[in-house]
Motif scaffolding. Sequence first.
Motif, short mmCIF file in Angstrom:
data_model
loop_
_atom_site.label_atom_id
_atom_site.label_comp_id
_atom_site.label_asym_id
_atom_site.label_seq_id
_atom_site.Cartn_x
_atom_site.Cartn_y
_atom_site.Cartn_z
N VAL A 15 0.85 -1.19 0.00
CA VAL A 15 0.00 0.00 0.00
C VAL A 15 0.88 1.24 0.00
O VAL A 15 1.87 1.33 0.74
N GLU A 35 2.00 5.21 -2.38
CA GLU A 35 2.01 6.01 -3.60
C GLU A 35 3.23 5.64 -4.45
O GLU A 35 4.35 5.51 -3.94
N THR A 38 -1.87 5.37 -6.48
CA THR A 38 -1.85 4.94 -5.09
C THR A 38 -2.44 3.53 -5.02
O THR A 38 -3.57 3.30 -5.45
N THR A 69 -3.97 0.42 -3.03
CA THR A 69 -4.69 0.10 -1.81
C THR A 69 -4.70 -1.41 -1.62
O THR A 69 -4.48 -2.17 -2.56
N GLU A 86 -12.95 4.31 1.48
CA GLU A 86 -11.70 4.41 2.23
C GLU A 86 -11.00 5.74 1.99
O GLU A 86 -11.30 6.47 1.05
N SER A 87 -10.02 6.01 2.87
CA SER A 87 -9.16 7.18 2.77
C SER A 87 -7.73 6.74 3.05
O SER A 87 -7.50 5.80 3.82
N VAL A 88 -6.76 7.41 2.43
CA VAL A 88 -5.34 7.11 2.64
C VAL A 88 -4.64 8.37 3.09
O VAL A 88 -4.79 9.44 2.48
N ASP A 125 -0.73 9.83 4.24
CA ASP A 125 0.68 9.47 4.20
C ASP A 125 1.45 10.13 5.33
O ASP A 125 0.93 10.96 6.07
N TYR A 127 2.06 4.93 5.90
CA TYR A 127 0.72 5.21 5.36
C TYR A 127 -0.32 4.66 6.33
O TYR A 127 -0.10 3.65 7.00
N GLU A 152 -4.22 3.44 5.92
CA GLU A 152 -5.36 3.16 5.06
C GLU A 152 -6.58 2.96 5.95
O GLU A 152 -6.63 2.02 6.74
#
Length: 743
Positions: free
Chosen positions: A73, A75, A93, A95, A132-134, A136, A206, A208
């Motif tokens: 997971v 970028e 990106t 996931t 979802e949201s990521v 960094d 990260y 997730e």
Amino acid sequence: MKRWPLALSVALWLALVPQLGATILGNVRGIVHDPQHRPVEGARVTIHSRTSDSSRATQSNADGEFEFNTVLVGEYSIEVVAPGFATSVQQITVTSGSAPVLHFPLDLAATRQEVQVSTSPELAGTESSTTESVVDRQEIFRTPGADRTNSLAMITDYVPGAVVVHDQLHLRGGHQVSWLVDGVPVPNTNIASNVGPQFDPKDVDYLEAQRGGYSAEYGDRTYGVFNVVTRSGFERSDEAELVTSYGSFHSTNDQISFGSHTERFAYYASVDGNRSDLGLMTPTPSVLHDRDSGLGGFTSLIFNATPADQLRLVSSLRRDHYQIPNTPAQELLGIRDLDRESDAFVNLSWIHAAGPGLVLTLSPFYHFNRGDYAGGQGDTPLVPDDNRASNYAGFQATLAAVRGRHNVHAGVETFGQHDDISFGLRATDGSGLALRQQQSIWGNVEALFVEDQVKVWSWLTLNGGARLTRYSGALNETSTDPRIGGVVRLPGLGWALRASYSRYYQPPPLDTVSGPLLNFALQQGFGFLPLHGERDEQHEFGLTIPFNGRPFNGWVLDVDSFRTRARNFFDHDVLGNSNIFLPLTIQQARIRGWESTLRSPRLFHRAQIRLAYSHQYAQGRGAVTGGLTDFSPPAEGYFFLDHDQRNTLSGVLSLTLPRRSWATANVSYGSGFLNGDGPAHLPAHTTFDVALGKSMGENWSVALTALNAGNRRYLVDNSNTFGGTHYIDPREISVEVRWRFHY
């Protein structure tokens, strides 16, 4: 509704068994073709991590196809180079569990020197119906207060509907969330009773955050799955970093970390310490008897044994000490309650690429968690003592296969749990009452799952799977839960419309109450019922809109609507105003709402905006079905739960300034939680946080942070039932210095 006595609450403190699941791996495939759409064979394709030195390369085959298995997971930049063609680069990106298919149309070198195609991080997972949201590590570093040891700002500032109330994370109106570290579960049955962290946010690469529409692989915690990708050492080369800070209430959040790598081996290790005179949320505006301190260590080791085999070891050790905050009256009485917590986990993973598109992951894990609530001599009429040590040992095995249109995940997950618990009550009124209950309890959870993601057409992806869970403890329960969903990519627009239907089973606590303590509860007019697992049903619809034209080119808007119905809904009751809780279950609950996130591209090469908004209702119905039974619900209909807040908004503005400086501001708004028994709610509230930073050369940086910069003091919650009374933290100003050096 009457308040439960502190001593009885301590004596009957229980917790929940979590579910397992998830991975941190994705699969990246693509096709390289020329301007006439003919495949390009032998093109060199390289995938570069955008946050470390990690990279891998392959070549396209006779059909112009390439594939990367076991992509973590994060970028990435993917570069395609072929003789006679211009270089093509795409940003993506990855996931967990995703398998995007990328297209690289190459221009002739004489026509264009380079083609840049940027794919927004939110679009990387549009084959999945998961919301979802990521976040960094740079966002965590620059967000005000997010890298503090006890902070959850990396969640509450970026995930819609995520709030911290009475020092507990609430998401989508519920409490139960799964924590995974590098894709391996860290099981913890004490979600509602532990307040200490399991790791330092400074160790996160990260985060997730999944909040709905999970695949069958991702466990049974309905309200959130947080997959933490840790620092690996690939981002450093024989480098160490010292972080030290000092701020209001004599607070410090310090860490020293080391990391490096070779082609086959990477390591990262850190030691951190923190302390403050402002620890837990206070029951009054005064900050009395509220110190906290902690010490922890973290290690990550990665070894690429062969091109097809990787070994990963992640371990953590923490110890935290909290004073339980007092009211002025309690302070005069000399009450000095304490909470001491310890936590350690070790996760080992073997990742084996068995062939093109075929990955086997085996992960044994161990977790230890201790909570020791100690009453002080000033307590009256009873001094409570609650010491619990929990050991978890388990194993997960996952097989992922990407073949043609199919992305299949199947596996088994299991853990055994052993709790040693000691409850004690001692009277201070001269009656001589002294009760103690010691228990040694065993339990286990087994789960099987299978999930298939089928790309029916280029614009339609369907997801379907099921999860079978068996729980054995104080009682035995079995549940089979379907998960289905789909994503439609609207032709010509690039919009992604998703829908999902999911059912979840969340196992109940191991603990029970018996002997003298149960007799004492009955004498006080309390009953106790066994706790059954929570069973949830969730519907969700969502829409992701990328803007491709001026003036909003690169902006991404995501909107979703969800509805959750629960039986035996998990809640808790507070131990006084200690922020330490015991669980119970309510007959029914319904949580419904809609959410939205908005993310901008880099504006003018200097600014970026992220917004997260939630509008929801959290309601319960019926009496307590498990745990203590003194709660009396309304005669009929639904009532609002104590963590019902209609509107929640967080906005983060990040600025890159001249002279290697930066600034980040965050505004958080809430419309107010339930006022007492309701149905009225507390007044709306807004806080403002800001951070300013500057790099001095390559090795030194300094940051100034102000949390609640306007020093707004307001009542967060005053629930007469399950939450207690808590005020927002006062203004905190701190200075942080970072020094990076080679060794």
